[in-house]
Design a protein around this motif. Structure first.
Motif, PDB file in Angstrom:
ATOM      1  N   ASP A 145      -8.121  12.132 -28.041  1.00 53.68           N
ATOM      2  CA  ASP A 145      -9.341  11.538 -27.481  1.00 53.68           C
ATOM      3  C   ASP A 145      -9.353  10.032 -27.723  1.00 53.68           C
ATOM      4  N   THR A 146      -9.084   9.632 -28.962  1.00 50.89           N
ATOM      5  CA  THR A 146      -9.013   8.226 -29.323  1.00 50.89           C
ATOM      6  C   THR A 146      -7.830   8.028 -30.260  1.00 50.89           C
ATOM      7  N   GLY A 148      -6.166   5.657 -33.065  1.00 49.29           N
ATOM      8  CA  GLY A 148      -6.386   4.574 -34.008  1.00 49.29           C
ATOM      9  C   GLY A 148      -5.112   3.768 -34.182  1.00 49.29           C
ATOM     10  N   ARG A 173      -7.788   5.779 -24.893  1.00 47.50           N
ATOM     11  CA  ARG A 173      -8.711   4.904 -25.627  1.00 47.50           C
ATOM     12  C   ARG A 173      -8.140   4.595 -27.007  1.00 47.50           C
ATOM     13  N   PHE A 174      -8.319   3.335 -27.420  1.00 41.22           N
ATOM     14  CA  PHE A 174      -7.823   2.875 -28.705  1.00 41.22           C
ATOM     15  C   PHE A 174      -8.978   2.343 -29.547  1.00 41.22           C
ATOM     16  N   ARG A 175      -8.857   2.562 -30.861  1.00 37.46           N
ATOM     17  CA  ARG A 175      -9.682   1.849 -31.827  1.00 37.46           C
ATOM     18  C   ARG A 175      -8.719   1.049 -32.704  1.00 37.46           C
ATOM     19  N   ASP A 200     -13.335   8.445 -39.069  1.00 41.43           N
ATOM     20  CA  ASP A 200     -13.872   8.470 -37.710  1.00 41.43           C
ATOM     21  C   ASP A 200     -13.490   9.799 -37.055  1.00 41.43           C
ATOM     22  N   ALA A 202     -13.821  10.733 -34.037  1.00 36.84           N
ATOM     23  CA  ALA A 202     -13.289  10.608 -32.680  1.00 36.84           C
ATOM     24  C   ALA A 202     -11.809  10.274 -32.664  1.00 36.84           C
ATOM     25  N   VAL A 203     -11.272   9.766 -33.764  1.00 43.32           N
ATOM     26  CA  VAL A 203      -9.864   9.375 -33.831  1.00 43.32           C
ATOM     27  C   VAL A 203      -9.028  10.620 -34.119  1.00 43.32           C
TER      28      VAL A 203
END
Length: 423
Positions: A145-146, A148, A173-175, A200, A202-203
């Protein structure tokens, strides 16, 4: 003036006493050998004392070091920020300023051979603890999903990961957590960023990326603190450090090792073109399988319809009806025959019973004499002696019965025996 051994609110120590005692305690420590990374080197021309900061590579701790300017300038090769050194120094507490520093009289740069030997010893220790065990490594998700990403700010490694990942899956998507990737601040910042991304929810996967460099530049990625932090993460970690030939300890602890940041960008997400082609191929296989199944079932139905039983369903029914009618007739004849046999047997039995019964005997002129007892129950009279005078008799003939009373003895028959009783 001698300070009291114990202090109290009524007898506190003055600041000068506390500072002097701290200085005495520190002076008793003596000279020590200290290892760390050199930062913030300051050696101004015309000054006899140089200043620098010695930082712990695995923790956010540092201490000020002073030394002779000539000692610093004479060091070969010249010291730069991030150089790993071992220095011989004496702790000094400056009473007037209330500060602690180390006064160095010898500085030695840690050589590459010694650094590699330390890394090898750490590698064996971590391997013995099971941190390199493939069984504990986790498989990253197929489509996170995301993602990192821990890397240097505006670095080539960051660009390689982002460009290659977005080329394969544009909606990824990246964080991003930008940190120092070399020097004294690298390990603390990477560990903090790792902890932040791991918390996190979502990561789904974490990538630690850095471009190539010398052995000294990649030392933070062989740090014990960082290796243990990666081993303790709940989120799968991908290591993408340096080039193919570079292999810091982080590569062995991470769940997946990529040879370069470019390789990490390609492996962290699937290829949308390849996946689209795979879906199309699976759809075609499903369509062919469905058509094949429909064709087989259609041929089976055609075969069933072509069979005689389905081509002319009435004739088999009529044939079965005839068979049922024939069986019914046979059953009726069998039942009637059995009834006739039983009727004949019954008639024969009835004739035998009639022949053997008393009615036939009575019809030939015989009678049955019965003695009537006091209770009115008749009993068959078998001898004259059983009927003395006055005995009531019941005489049964063919068409009925009559009653009589014995009045006297009858004359005996000519044969010498007694005859029948007179009425």
């Amino acid at each position: 003036m001698t300070a009291p051994a114990q202090t109290s609110p009524e007898q506190p120590w003055p600041v000068r006493t506390v500072a002097r005692k701290i200085s005495d305690w520190i002076n008793r420590l003596g000279a020590v050998w200290v290892e760390g990374q050199v930062t913030q080197i300051s050696a101004r021309p015309g000054t006899a004392t140089a200043f620098l900061t010695l930082r712990d590579p695995a923790a956010d701790l540092s201490i000020t070091v002073t030394c002779a300017t000539e000692l610093l300038r004479a060091h070969q090769p010249a010291l730069t920020d991030g150089t790993r050194v071992v220095l011989h120094a004496r702790p000094t507490f400056y009473v007037s300023r209330g500060t602690l520093s180390l006064r160095a009289d010898e500085i030695r740069a840690v050589g590459i051979g010694e650094l590699l030997a330390r890394i090898e010893r750490l590698r064996r220790a971590l391997h013995a603890e099971g941190l390199f065990d493939p069984a504990r490594k986790r498989r990253p998700p197929f489509l996170p999903d995301t993602v990192g990403l821990i890397t240097g700010r505006a670095s080539a490694a960051e660009r390689d990961v982002l460009v290659n990942a977005q080329a394969r899956w544009p909606s990824v998507r990246f964080r991003i957590e930008n940190v120092a990737v070399q020097g004294a601040l690298a390990v603390p910042q990477i560990v903090d960023a790792l902890s932040t991304l791991d918390r996190d929810g979502a990561v789904d996967v974490i990538v630690i990326a850095r471009g190539g460099g010398s052995v000294e530049d990649l030392l933070p990625f062989s740090d014990e603190t960082l290796c243990r932090a990666v081993a303790g993460c709940r989120t799968p970690v991908i290591s993408a450090i340096g080039h193919e030939q570079d292999s810091p300890l982080l590569d062995h602890v991470a769940d997946v090792r990529c040879s370069t940041p470019t390789d990490a960008g390609r492996r962290v997400v699937p290829d949308v073109v390849a996946e689209t082609e795979r879906i199309r191929a699976l759809r075609d296989r499903g369509r062919r399988a469905l058509h094949g199944w429909v064709d087989r079932e259609r041929r089976l139905l055609d075969s069933l319809r072509s069979r005689p039983v389905l081509a002319d369903p009435v004739t088999p029914l009529l044939r079965r009806a005839e068979q049922v009618a024939g069986l019914l007739q046979r059953a009726r004849r069998a039942v009637l025959g059995r009834l006739e046999e039983e009727r004949s047997a019954l008639n024969a039995t009835n004739a035998r019973l009639t022949t053997l019964g008393p009615a036939a005997t009575l019809a030939r002129g015989y009678a049955v004499v019965q003695r009537v007892g006091p209770a009115g129950d008749p009993e068959v009279l078998r001898a004259v002696d059983e009927a003395p005078p006055g005995t009531r008799l019941r005489v049964r003939v063919m068409d009925g019965a009559l009653y009589a009373v014995v009045s006297g003895d009858a004359d005996p028959p000519s044969g010498g025996s007694r005859g029948e009783t007179g009425a």
